[in-house]
Design an enzyme around this catalytic site. Structure first.
Site, PDB file in Angstrom:
ATOM      1  N   PHE B 158       0.843  -1.200   0.000  1.00 57.16           N
ATOM      2  CA  PHE B 158       0.000   0.000   0.000  1.00 57.16           C
ATOM      3  C   PHE B 158       0.874   1.243   0.000  1.00 57.16           C
ATOM      4  O   PHE B 158       1.855   1.330   0.739  1.00 57.16           O
ATOM      5  CB  PHE B 158      -0.905   0.007   1.247  1.00 57.16           C
ATOM      6  CG  PHE B 158      -1.872   1.160   1.290  1.00 57.16           C
ATOM      7  CD1 PHE B 158      -2.978   1.189   0.453  1.00 57.16           C
ATOM      8  CD2 PHE B 158      -1.661   2.223   2.158  1.00 57.16           C
ATOM      9  CE1 PHE B 158      -3.871   2.257   0.480  1.00 57.16           C
ATOM     10  CE2 PHE B 158      -2.550   3.297   2.191  1.00 57.16           C
ATOM     11  CZ  PHE B 158      -3.659   3.310   1.357  1.00 57.16           C
ATOM     12  N   VAL B 159       0.466   2.197  -0.847  1.00 58.60           N
ATOM     13  CA  VAL B 159       1.141   3.494  -0.912  1.00 58.60           C
ATOM     14  C   VAL B 159       0.079   4.572  -0.702  1.00 58.60           C
ATOM     15  O   VAL B 159      -0.997   4.523  -1.323  1.00 58.60           O
ATOM     16  CB  VAL B 159       1.838   3.673  -2.281  1.00 58.60           C
ATOM     17  CG1 VAL B 159       2.411   5.079  -2.419  1.00 58.60           C
ATOM     18  CG2 VAL B 159       2.947   2.631  -2.451  1.00 58.60           C
ATOM     19  N   ARG B 165       1.619   6.507  -8.218  1.00 62.16           N
ATOM     20  CA  ARG B 165       2.007   6.737  -9.620  1.00 62.16           C
ATOM     21  C   ARG B 165       3.390   7.378  -9.734  1.00 62.16           C
ATOM     22  O   ARG B 165       3.634   8.197 -10.602  1.00 62.16           O
ATOM     23  CB  ARG B 165       0.952   7.591 -10.340  1.00 62.16           C
ATOM     24  CG  ARG B 165      -0.393   6.879 -10.519  1.00 62.16           C
ATOM     25  CD  ARG B 165      -1.502   7.795 -10.934  1.00 62.16           C
ATOM     26  NE  ARG B 165      -1.814   8.781  -9.888  1.00 62.16           N
ATOM     27  CZ  ARG B 165      -2.541   8.524  -8.799  1.00 62.16           C
ATOM     28  NH1 ARG B 165      -3.057   7.324  -8.632  1.00 62.16           N
ATOM     29  NH2 ARG B 165      -2.760   9.455  -7.886  1.00 62.16           N
ATOM     30  N   LYS B 166       4.267   7.031  -8.794  1.00 64.24           N
ATOM     31  CA  LYS B 166       5.636   7.558  -8.816  1.00 64.24           C
ATOM     32  C   LYS B 166       6.667   6.433  -8.708  1.00 64.24           C
ATOM     33  O   LYS B 166       7.844   6.680  -8.496  1.00 64.24           O
ATOM     34  CB  LYS B 166       5.824   8.564  -7.674  1.00 64.24           C
ATOM     35  CG  LYS B 166       4.976   9.826  -7.857  1.00 64.24           C
ATOM     36  CD  LYS B 166       5.016  10.739  -6.664  1.00 64.24           C
ATOM     37  CE  LYS B 166       4.242  12.040  -6.922  1.00 64.24           C
ATOM     38  NZ  LYS B 166       2.834  11.854  -7.361  1.00 64.24           N
ATOM     39  N   PHE B 168       6.672   4.032  -6.322  1.00 65.01           N
ATOM     40  CA  PHE B 168       6.917   3.549  -4.946  1.00 65.01           C
ATOM     41  C   PHE B 168       6.368   2.140  -4.724  1.00 65.01           C
ATOM     42  O   PHE B 168       6.963   1.350  -3.985  1.00 65.01           O
ATOM     43  CB  PHE B 168       6.318   4.518  -3.922  1.00 65.01           C
ATOM     44  CG  PHE B 168       7.044   5.844  -3.845  1.00 65.01           C
ATOM     45  CD1 PHE B 168       8.392   5.901  -3.520  1.00 65.01           C
ATOM     46  CD2 PHE B 168       6.370   7.039  -4.092  1.00 65.01           C
ATOM     47  CE1 PHE B 168       9.061   7.120  -3.445  1.00 65.01           C
ATOM     48  CE2 PHE B 168       7.029   8.263  -4.019  1.00 65.01           C
ATOM     49  CZ  PHE B 168       8.376   8.302  -3.703  1.00 65.01           C
ATOM     50  N   SER B 170       6.219  -0.204  -6.960  1.00 61.25           N
ATOM     51  CA  SER B 170       7.218  -1.060  -7.596  1.00 61.25           C
ATOM     52  C   SER B 170       8.436  -1.246  -6.694  1.00 61.25           C
ATOM     53  O   SER B 170       8.985  -2.355  -6.580  1.00 61.25           O
ATOM     54  CB  SER B 170       7.625  -0.423  -8.924  1.00 61.25           C
ATOM     55  OG  SER B 170       8.765  -1.045  -9.443  1.00 61.25           O
ATOM     56  N   ASN B 196      -9.273  -5.430 -11.260  1.00 66.34           N
ATOM     57  CA  ASN B 196      -8.279  -4.359 -11.136  1.00 66.34           C
ATOM     58  C   ASN B 196      -7.256  -4.471 -12.270  1.00 66.34           C
ATOM     59  O   ASN B 196      -6.109  -4.905 -12.090  1.00 66.34           O
ATOM     60  CB  ASN B 196      -7.612  -4.435  -9.764  1.00 66.34           C
ATOM     61  CG  ASN B 196      -6.871  -3.150  -9.413  1.00 66.34           C
ATOM     62  OD1 ASN B 196      -6.592  -2.329 -10.282  1.00 66.34           O
ATOM     63  ND2 ASN B 196      -6.550  -2.983  -8.137  1.00 66.34           N
ATOM     64  N   TYR B 203       1.498  -5.936 -12.466  1.00 64.00           N
ATOM     65  CA  TYR B 203       2.130  -7.148 -11.934  1.00 64.00           C
ATOM     66  C   TYR B 203       2.711  -8.000 -13.064  1.00 64.00           C
ATOM     67  O   TYR B 203       3.787  -8.584 -12.909  1.00 64.00           O
ATOM     68  CB  TYR B 203       1.110  -7.968 -11.126  1.00 64.00           C
ATOM     69  CG  TYR B 203       0.666  -7.286  -9.850  1.00 64.00           C
ATOM     70  CD1 TYR B 203       1.555  -6.539  -9.074  1.00 64.00           C
ATOM     71  CD2 TYR B 203      -0.645  -7.394  -9.402  1.00 64.00           C
ATOM     72  CE1 TYR B 203       1.147  -5.925  -7.905  1.00 64.00           C
ATOM     73  CE2 TYR B 203      -1.067  -6.785  -8.228  1.00 64.00           C
ATOM     74  CZ  TYR B 203      -0.162  -6.042  -7.482  1.00 64.00           C
ATOM     75  OH  TYR B 203      -0.567  -5.444  -6.320  1.00 64.00           O
TER      76      TYR B 203
END
Lengths: 232, 232
Positions: B158-159, B165-166, B168, B170, B196, B203
């Site tokens: 979770f971010v 979208r930066k 993180f 990943s 999703n 992924y």
């Protein structure tokens, strides 16, 4: 891999040891669920291989007795990877003292027909007692962050062919569920193939929900190894 | 619950510390992935709650700081439930000595726009250093009996919204995959909601297979508690 071909749920099974050995009707069979030990690795290896054959996934099977020995039994029971073995015998199992880890579960069955097990010589831990290993369940703790509680994840549940459709799969699943309740855990989870209608029906009868929307994602083999050279 | 809304994969991200603080273009942002400690439980609790809100599953959320404290951090890192925290700062993180458990991973980003984080006061472990907790990943060992090897199962990734979208998400997934390779593990697995599409695409780009045939089975609540009174 996951749960294979469980038998139907038990129907009014007799209480442990309620069927005397001398019962004039049927064929009494005695079963025991106990914690596996490192000495059981040869049986566990054969059971996992039979499961791979059953699931037509032998191309994914690369377990060796040596790898199983070094990767299982690294923690106390239930703290990490844990195996329950199902043993079956025509003679009653000896009484067992309660154990702080896990007191073996005993059950007596009265079957209409005797069980023919042509492979029993490969699955006999103790020839004197006429015992055959009939199945196993491999499980380990998982975690629900929404509950902030551990649970158990069942990686494998497997019963050898001669012992199917007699309630043994239900026994193994029940043993894990009872242990989860005993430990105050919040969930027991596993996966099932979506085309295995019999298994799904059985699991639903056991009280499980089938989560239709979630898909398993897996990073393995070369795709996983590639991360060794990837910067974050 | 499982992986929520990961950002797209990183594209030619700069190496750590290659963007000087005085870069005339963009907005340098410094990030760090480190092992969480019991002191981080208030942040972990808030992150899990935000995840429940994001997934519209707050009806399933019952975690408390107390429950998290008593159920996480019960084993050495990676042996059981493990949390990596993602921290972000406008100042470089201090150099860290290598650790036998896990040496924090550092990365410098050069963003087009500064990150506005109106909630940073709720996620600041160290006000002096202008650090905000931006996300987390919770994972633990699982087991493949076909490989006879452990792997990692990712329960949550979770971010927080301002940091999405930066790259993180990943970073967090990569950190777990790298750790799995380092430990000689065979797989990293997690689940994703089948609708999703963005997450699934992400992924797959990371190298994961989506297993279409398997369904998660869950025994929980009253259905699980009922096993307390069931004989095997």
């Amino acid at each position: 891999m996951a749960a294979a071909a469980p038998p139907p749920p038990p129907t009014a099974a007799p209480e442990p040891n309620m069927v005397p050995e001398t019962s004039p009707i049927g064929h009494p069979v005695f079963s025991r669920i106990r914690l596996a030990t490192p000495l059981d690795v040869p049986f566990i290896h054969k059971l996992i291989h039979q499961m791979a054959v059953f699931e037509r996934l032998t191309h994914l099977f690369s377990a060796t007795e040596s790898n199983l020995s070094s990767s299982l039994f690294t923690s106390p029971p239930f703290k990490s990877f844990t195996v329950f073995l199902l043993e079956v015998s025509r003679s009653p199992f000896p009484a067992t003292l309660p154990s702080p880890d896990f007191t073996p579960l005993l059950k007596t069955h009265n079957l209409d027909l005797p069980i023919e097990d042509p492979e029993s010589h490969n699955f006999t831990p103790d020839t004197l007692n006429d015992v055959a290993v009939a199945g196993f369940v491999l499980f380990f703790p998982n975690y629900s962050s929404f509950l902030a509680k551990p649970g158990f994840y069942i990686e494998d549940i497997f019963v050898r062919e001669p012992y199917r459709r007699k309630g043994f799969g239900s026994m193994l699943l029940t043993a894990v569920a009872k242990q989860a309740v005993k430990m105050g855990y919040g969930r027991v989870e596993w996966v099932v193939l979506d085309w295995n209608a019999n298994a799904i029906k059985f699991y639903e009868q056991m009280g499980a929900q089938i989560l239709q929307e979630w898909r398993v994602c897996r990073l393995t083999g070369d795709a996983l190894q590639a991360f060794d050279n990837v910067n974050i």
